[in-house]
Design an enzyme around this catalytic site. Structure first.
Site, mmCIF file in Angstrom:
data_model
loop_
_atom_site.group_PDB
_atom_site.id
_atom_site.type_symbol
_atom_site.label_atom_id
_atom_site.label_comp_id
_atom_site.label_asym_id
_atom_site.label_seq_id
_atom_site.Cartn_x
_atom_site.Cartn_y
_atom_site.Cartn_z
ATOM 1 N N LYS A 49 0.841 -1.202 0.000
ATOM 2 C CA LYS A 49 0.000 0.000 0.000
ATOM 3 C C LYS A 49 0.877 1.252 0.000
ATOM 4 C CE LYS A 49 -3.755 -2.583 2.119
ATOM 5 N NZ LYS A 49 -4.541 -2.967 3.302
ATOM 6 N N GLN A 93 -4.863 -1.820 9.502
ATOM 7 C CA GLN A 93 -4.743 -3.127 8.853
ATOM 8 C C GLN A 93 -5.398 -4.214 9.712
ATOM 9 O OE1 GLN A 93 -3.655 -3.601 5.736
ATOM 10 N NE2 GLN A 93 -4.068 -5.780 5.869
ATOM 11 N N ASP A 116 -11.254 2.634 4.048
ATOM 12 C CA ASP A 116 -11.451 1.186 4.008
ATOM 13 C C ASP A 116 -12.943 0.826 3.892
ATOM 14 O OD1 ASP A 116 -9.551 -0.820 3.956
ATOM 15 O OD2 ASP A 116 -8.935 -0.504 6.037
#
Ligand code: GUN
Length: 292
Positions: A49, A93, A116
């Protein structure tokens, strides 16, 4: 059989986003990446990322709290990022280690920075077909990949195997939406589904998001189906330097010859997730600059 290359499609999107970012004036978009602990898969995803952000011209801020961080400390860290006007997007994450309450953390992220798409509000906006929200990256990546591979879902039977908040449920909602590229009839199967193969065999488009290596075998797939494999599983492999190889939730060698189109693992859905994260971060930046 045609292979749907997520690598290629993601590279096209990344090139488009790079153009878009280079045309922006003022500070570039900024993504905060929070990784708690040192889970090897998370280390590699966050690295990817970070690298993709740099390629596009998105600034990333990497925050690596130790596994011993408490729920309260992690929430305080999120609050700081929420309040920071220089941060457009926040990603924590998953999975979080130990006793940390992941859902509470996802809900702590300001919905306008939730690139997200895991916050309750953003998941709700998918159900309401409200485009001002953020769709989670893997489901959005799957939709984009189907659209760019000329798979029109209208009237098709999409069968999703797996009901996770990160993939199964949101991808089902996206495929169901009343808009171009969607309009599918959707079935979600899970561990309590009776006669799962009878349902997967009805799929025009089969989305496997179970998290179990080689779960979908050829007897579960209708000839001519489109198969999207979301799984990324580590299979022990002594012949590799790493000691493992990545395999999907689909038993590729058996299933692929039956299909009209199929995504590989790696190089399928994975790169699309990262591309959509960048797209969401640029959207967050645009929305925040509009609202001042
Ligand atoms: N873990 C697996 N997929 C994802 C994702 O899309 N976002 C985050 N934050 N964690 C993940």
């Amino acid at each position: 059989m045609e292979l749907i290359s997520g690598n290629q499609i993601a590279a096209d999107i990344i090139a488009e986003l790079k153009q878009e970012v280079s045309a922006l004036s003022g500070r570039p978009p900024c993504l905060a990446l929070v990784r708690v602990g040192d889970d090897p898969a998370s280390v590699s995803y966050v690295k990817k990322k970070e690298k993709t952000a740099a390629e596009i011209g998105v600034t990333s801020r990497i925050i690596l709290p130790p596994e011993s961080i408490s729920q309260g400390e992690l929430e305080a860290l999120i609050d700081e990022l929420n309040a920071d006007p220089d941060v457009d997007g926040i990603l924590v994450q998953s999975p979080l280690p130990g006793e940390l309450d992941e859902l509470a953390i996802f809900r702590r992220v300001l919905p306008t920075k939730d690139v997200d798409g895991f916050h309750t509000l953003n998941l709700g906006k998918i159900a309401q077909e409200d485009e001002t929200g953020f769709a989670s990256c893997t489901p959005a990546g799957i939709m984009e990949m189907l659209a760019r591979s000329d798979v029109d879902l209208r009237g098709k039977h999409v069968v999703v195997v797996g009901r996770s908040l990160i993939v199964g449920k949101p991808v089902a909602l996206l495929a169901l939406q009343k808009k171009a590229g969607a309009n599918a009839t959707v079935t979600i199967c899970h561990s309590a589904t009776a006669d799962l193969p009878a349902l997967t065999r009805q799929a025009d488009v089969l989305i496997a998001a179970i998290g179990r290596a080689h779960f979908v075998t050829k007897d579960m797939v209708k000839p001519g189906a489109v198969v999207i494999d979301v799984g990324i599983n580590r299979m022990p492999d002594a012949s590799r330097k790493s000691g493992y190889r990545l395999v999907g939730d689909v038993e590729f060698d058996g299933v692929a010859p039956l299909t009209a189109k199929i995504t590989p693992v790696p190089g399928g859905v994975g790169p699309m997730t990262v591309a959509m994260l960048m797209k969401n971060t640029i959207k967050a930046h645009r929305l925040s600059s509009l609202s001042g």
